[in-house]
Scaffold this motif. Structure first.
Motif, PDB file in Angstrom:
ATOM      1  N   LEU A  36     -13.817  -8.740   6.943  1.00  0.00           N
ATOM      2  CA  LEU A  36     -12.820  -8.260   6.390  1.00  0.00           C
ATOM      3  C   LEU A  36     -12.463  -8.418   4.803  1.00  0.00           C
ATOM      4  O   LEU A  36     -12.917  -9.530   4.282  1.00  0.00           O
ATOM      5  CB  LEU A  36     -11.262  -8.838   7.029  1.00  0.00           C
ATOM      6  N   SER A  37     -12.147  -7.567   4.284  1.00  0.00           N
ATOM      7  CA  SER A  37     -12.203  -7.411   2.696  1.00  0.00           C
ATOM      8  C   SER A  37     -11.001  -8.495   2.208  1.00  0.00           C
ATOM      9  O   SER A  37     -10.971  -8.720   1.010  1.00  0.00           O
ATOM     10  CB  SER A  37     -12.199  -6.315   1.909  1.00  0.00           C
ATOM     11  N   ILE A  38     -10.046  -8.812   3.105  1.00  0.00           N
ATOM     12  CA  ILE A  38      -8.860  -9.647   2.774  1.00  0.00           C
ATOM     13  C   ILE A  38      -9.111 -11.080   2.747  1.00  0.00           C
ATOM     14  O   ILE A  38     -10.130 -11.597   3.296  1.00  0.00           O
ATOM     15  CB  ILE A  38      -8.093  -9.346   3.711  1.00  0.00           C
ATOM     16  N   ASN A 300       0.628  -2.891   6.321  1.00  0.00           N
ATOM     17  CA  ASN A 300       0.388  -1.609   5.427  1.00  0.00           C
ATOM     18  C   ASN A 300      -0.230  -2.088   4.322  1.00  0.00           C
ATOM     19  O   ASN A 300      -1.064  -1.432   3.602  1.00  0.00           O
ATOM     20  CB  ASN A 300       2.010  -1.129   4.713  1.00  0.00           C
ATOM     21  N   LEU A 301      -0.354  -3.487   3.815  1.00  0.00           N
ATOM     22  CA  LEU A 301      -1.196  -3.903   2.615  1.00  0.00           C
ATOM     23  C   LEU A 301      -2.542  -4.162   3.244  1.00  0.00           C
ATOM     24  O   LEU A 301      -3.529  -3.616   2.605  1.00  0.00           O
ATOM     25  CB  LEU A 301      -0.663  -5.365   2.355  1.00  0.00           C
ATOM     26  N   LEU A 302      -2.911  -4.297   4.311  1.00  0.00           N
ATOM     27  CA  LEU A 302      -4.019  -4.559   5.098  1.00  0.00           C
ATOM     28  C   LEU A 302      -4.802  -3.241   5.209  1.00  0.00           C
ATOM     29  O   LEU A 302      -5.947  -2.945   4.801  1.00  0.00           O
ATOM     30  CB  LEU A 302      -4.138  -5.024   6.532  1.00  0.00           C
ATOM     31  N   MET A 307      -8.791   0.674   2.794  1.00  0.00           N
ATOM     32  CA  MET A 307      -9.096   1.882   2.363  1.00  0.00           C
ATOM     33  C   MET A 307      -9.688   1.774   0.841  1.00  0.00           C
ATOM     34  O   MET A 307     -10.104   2.790   0.091  1.00  0.00           O
ATOM     35  CB  MET A 307      -7.578   2.649   2.123  1.00  0.00           C
ATOM     36  N   LYS A 308      -9.821   0.412   0.481  1.00  0.00           N
ATOM     37  CA  LYS A 308     -10.300   0.041  -0.931  1.00  0.00           C
ATOM     38  C   LYS A 308      -9.747   0.925  -2.087  1.00  0.00           C
ATOM     39  O   LYS A 308     -10.293   1.381  -3.057  1.00  0.00           O
ATOM     40  CB  LYS A 308     -11.817   0.420  -0.865  1.00  0.00           C
ATOM     41  N   GLN A 309      -8.395   0.831  -1.891  1.00  0.00           N
ATOM     42  CA  GLN A 309      -7.520   1.285  -2.970  1.00  0.00           C
ATOM     43  C   GLN A 309      -7.494   0.639  -4.300  1.00  0.00           C
ATOM     44  O   GLN A 309      -7.552  -0.551  -4.367  1.00  0.00           O
ATOM     45  CB  GLN A 309      -6.134   1.561  -2.294  1.00  0.00           C
ATOM     46  N   GLY A 310      -7.457   1.201  -5.441  1.00  0.00           N
ATOM     47  CA  GLY A 310      -6.847   0.882  -6.630  1.00  0.00           C
ATOM     48  C   GLY A 310      -5.562   1.098  -7.007  1.00  0.00           C
ATOM     49  O   GLY A 310      -4.945   1.826  -6.363  1.00  0.00           O
ATOM     50  N   THR A 311      -5.125   0.631  -8.147  1.00  0.00           N
ATOM     51  CA  THR A 311      -3.939   0.704  -8.520  1.00  0.00           C
ATOM     52  C   THR A 311      -3.908   2.075  -9.281  1.00  0.00           C
ATOM     53  O   THR A 311      -5.062   2.540  -9.661  1.00  0.00           O
ATOM     54  CB  THR A 311      -3.428  -0.555  -9.400  1.00  0.00           C
ATOM     55  N   PRO A 312      -2.878   2.645  -9.821  1.00  0.00           N
ATOM     56  CA  PRO A 312      -2.934   3.952 -10.394  1.00  0.00           C
ATOM     57  C   PRO A 312      -3.646   3.841 -11.841  1.00  0.00           C
ATOM     58  O   PRO A 312      -4.340   4.779 -12.037  1.00  0.00           O
ATOM     59  CB  PRO A 312      -1.409   4.349 -10.633  1.00  0.00           C
ATOM     60  N   LEU A 313      -3.562   2.545 -12.429  1.00  0.00           N
ATOM     61  CA  LEU A 313      -4.034   2.378 -13.888  1.00  0.00           C
ATOM     62  C   LEU A 313      -5.739   2.127 -13.627  1.00  0.00           C
ATOM     63  O   LEU A 313      -6.577   2.515 -14.526  1.00  0.00           O
ATOM     64  CB  LEU A 313      -3.369   1.217 -14.459  1.00  0.00           C
ATOM     65  N   PRO A 318     -11.157  -1.384  -6.486  1.00  0.00           N
ATOM     66  CA  PRO A 318     -10.519  -2.011  -5.207  1.00  0.00           C
ATOM     67  C   PRO A 318      -9.447  -3.237  -5.446  1.00  0.00           C
ATOM     68  O   PRO A 318     -10.042  -4.104  -6.115  1.00  0.00           O
ATOM     69  CB  PRO A 318     -11.205  -2.184  -4.167  1.00  0.00           C
ATOM     70  N   ILE A 319      -8.197  -3.191  -5.032  1.00  0.00           N
ATOM     71  CA  ILE A 319      -7.490  -4.319  -5.310  1.00  0.00           C
ATOM     72  C   ILE A 319      -7.996  -5.378  -4.433  1.00  0.00           C
ATOM     73  O   ILE A 319      -8.601  -5.427  -3.456  1.00  0.00           O
ATOM     74  CB  ILE A 319      -5.983  -4.082  -4.591  1.00  0.00           C
ATOM     75  N   ASP A 320      -8.109  -6.620  -5.127  1.00  0.00           N
ATOM     76  CA  ASP A 320      -8.725  -7.817  -4.687  1.00  0.00           C
ATOM     77  C   ASP A 320      -7.337  -8.876  -4.411  1.00  0.00           C
ATOM     78  O   ASP A 320      -6.745  -9.371  -5.255  1.00  0.00           O
ATOM     79  CB  ASP A 320      -9.733  -8.609  -5.716  1.00  0.00           C
ATOM     80  N   VAL A 321      -7.199  -9.045  -3.080  1.00  0.00           N
ATOM     81  CA  VAL A 321      -5.797  -9.686  -2.487  1.00  0.00           C
ATOM     82  C   VAL A 321      -6.226 -10.966  -1.939  1.00  0.00           C
ATOM     83  O   VAL A 321      -7.285 -10.825  -0.901  1.00  0.00           O
ATOM     84  CB  VAL A 321      -5.114  -8.775  -1.793  1.00  0.00           C
ATOM     85  N   TYR A 322      -5.521 -12.125  -1.857  1.00  0.00           N
ATOM     86  CA  TYR A 322      -5.517 -13.015  -1.076  1.00  0.00           C
ATOM     87  C   TYR A 322      -4.147 -13.285  -0.518  1.00  0.00           C
ATOM     88  O   TYR A 322      -3.021 -13.488  -1.126  1.00  0.00           O
ATOM     89  CB  TYR A 322      -5.787 -14.471  -1.580  1.00  0.00           C
TER      90      TYR A 322
END
Length: 390
Positions: A36-38, A300-302, A307-313, A318-322
């Motif tokens: 998991l990329s989380i 929803n965050l997972l 989906m390897k989403q990035g932010t609009p900017l 892809p967002i990197d989240v802990y």
């Protein structure tokens, strides 16, 4: 090649032993391949948590690939040897000032990092946590020199490039965060943040931010749309300066930090989310602290992470989240919410269902038993290899 004779002793056929070995190692191989990329924050401010060896089995059964600690607990790092799990370890605020001394920093790295590499994948050291949230001027003044000492210690031991050095910040270092394009750091922290960004850029280390949309909702439940903070369908918010559309607050917060970093002259420093979460329980005045909302937020965050989403900017990054946190921690001070951010209760039961399935071994499963099983598996594997080569 010799053909195996049927078993005459009632023991399992050798091909079943091979299957056993493959099952034993499949989880670690999956983690090493990505899992998991989380990421998950593994806090331990509690007196009822399972042992690190049991936690290792839990996280590996979930195929979690990244874990963040707030210290460098030797028992935890040892429990994850050869698992492929990537670790962020920490130097607590109480030890930051001591790390200004290069000798102390080198001794710390030699004790807490060097012995575990490469068997435990330590990839980052956080020096302090939310240092600029408090009023300790001496701590603030020590932060960057301590980070530099730790970085130099890694270099002296040939570990630069393998292990990053950074620190994690609270979102309240922001003086402005709306709209995201107007993001700016508080004037009083800019003299600290500017040289810190210069260091992160030179060291190629990320800027870590702890983001909690929950706090914004709790403080103003009538003014902050719940759907916007929970990643649910909503009217979206448009940044008038950039025209970018935001369908959730977390992405807006991250982009406001990017804007603040850029305003200080850096477009070469990645922003990563070192903490985010939602409490499943709180005090009467903590609006929204329920298992239902916590499950919606994390679930929803997972999905967005996968989906390897990035932010609009930064849509291509892809967002990197802990996620905060692995367990409810019963000894954390403060309001009730502080003790109820966990994905799991200490007995391994999920606090809410977001599809993360894991197995926490029973308490009577000792390390000796696991070692014996692994040794048996290795002997079985050697037997199979001998059979194949014979």
């Amino acid at each position: 090649m010799a053909v195996a004779e049927p078993s005459r002793t009632g023991s399992p056929p050798r091909f079943l032993l091979l299957v056993f070995v493959l099952l034993l190692t499949a989880t670690d191989e999956a983690v090493a391949a990505g899992g998991l990329s989380i990421g998950i924050n593994y806090g331990q401010i509690a007196d009822n948590l399972p042992s690190p060896s049991r936690v290792s089995m839990l996280l590996r059964s979930m195929q979690v690939s990244k874990v963040k600690l707030y210290d460098a607990d030797q028992n935890v790092l040892s429990a994850f040897l050869d698992t492929g799990v990537e670790f962020v370890i920490g130097i607590g605020n109480e030890n930051v000032s001591a790390m200004v001394d290069p000798a102390a920093a080198r001794a710390w790295v030699q004790q807490h990092v060097r012995p575990y590499l490469p068997s435990t994948r330590i990839t980052c050291i956080t020096v302090g946590n939310e240092v600029f949230k408090g009023n300790d001027t001496a701590l603030k003044d020590s932060l960057l020199p301590a980070m530099k000492s730790v970085y130099q210690a890694l270099g002296a031991l040939g570990l630069q490039g393998q292990v990053n050095v950074t620190t994690a910040h609270s979102l309240d270092i922001m003086g402005s965060s709306y709209p995201p394009s107007a993001g700016a750091f508080r004037p009083d922290v800019v003299p600290y943040i500017q040289p810190l960004l210069d260091f992160l850029s030179a060291a190629r280390s990320p800027f870590l931010i702890n983001c909690y949309p929950y706090f914004a909702y709790k403080d103003d439940p009538d003014g902050v749309p719940l759907e916007y903070v929970l990643f649910q369908p909503n009217a979206r918010v448009t940044d008038p300066a950039t025209g970018l559309n935001y369908d959730n607050m977390l992405y807006a917060q991250v982009d406001s930090v990017y804007a603040a970093v850029q305003a200080l002259g850096h477009t070469d420093v990645d922003v990563k989310i070192s903490e985010t979460g939602w409490p499943s329980r709180g005090d009467p005045d903590e609006a929204g602290a329920t298992p239902q909302y916590a499950g919606i937020y994390i679930g929803n965050l997972l999905r967005r992470i996968e989906m390897k989403q990035g932010t609009p900017l930064r849509p291509a990054v892809p967002i990197d989240v802990y996620v905060f946190a692995l367990f409810n921690e019963n000894l954390k001070p403060g309001p009730a919410s502080e003790r109820n951010y966990g994905l799991f209760y200490p007995d391994g039961t999920p606090v809410y269902n977001v599809g993360l399935r894991g197995y926490l071994p029973p308490m009577d499963e000792s390390d000796a038993t696991r070692t014996a099983i692994q040794l048996f598996a290795l002997i079985a594997l050697a037997s199979v290899i001998t059979l194949v080569l014979s």
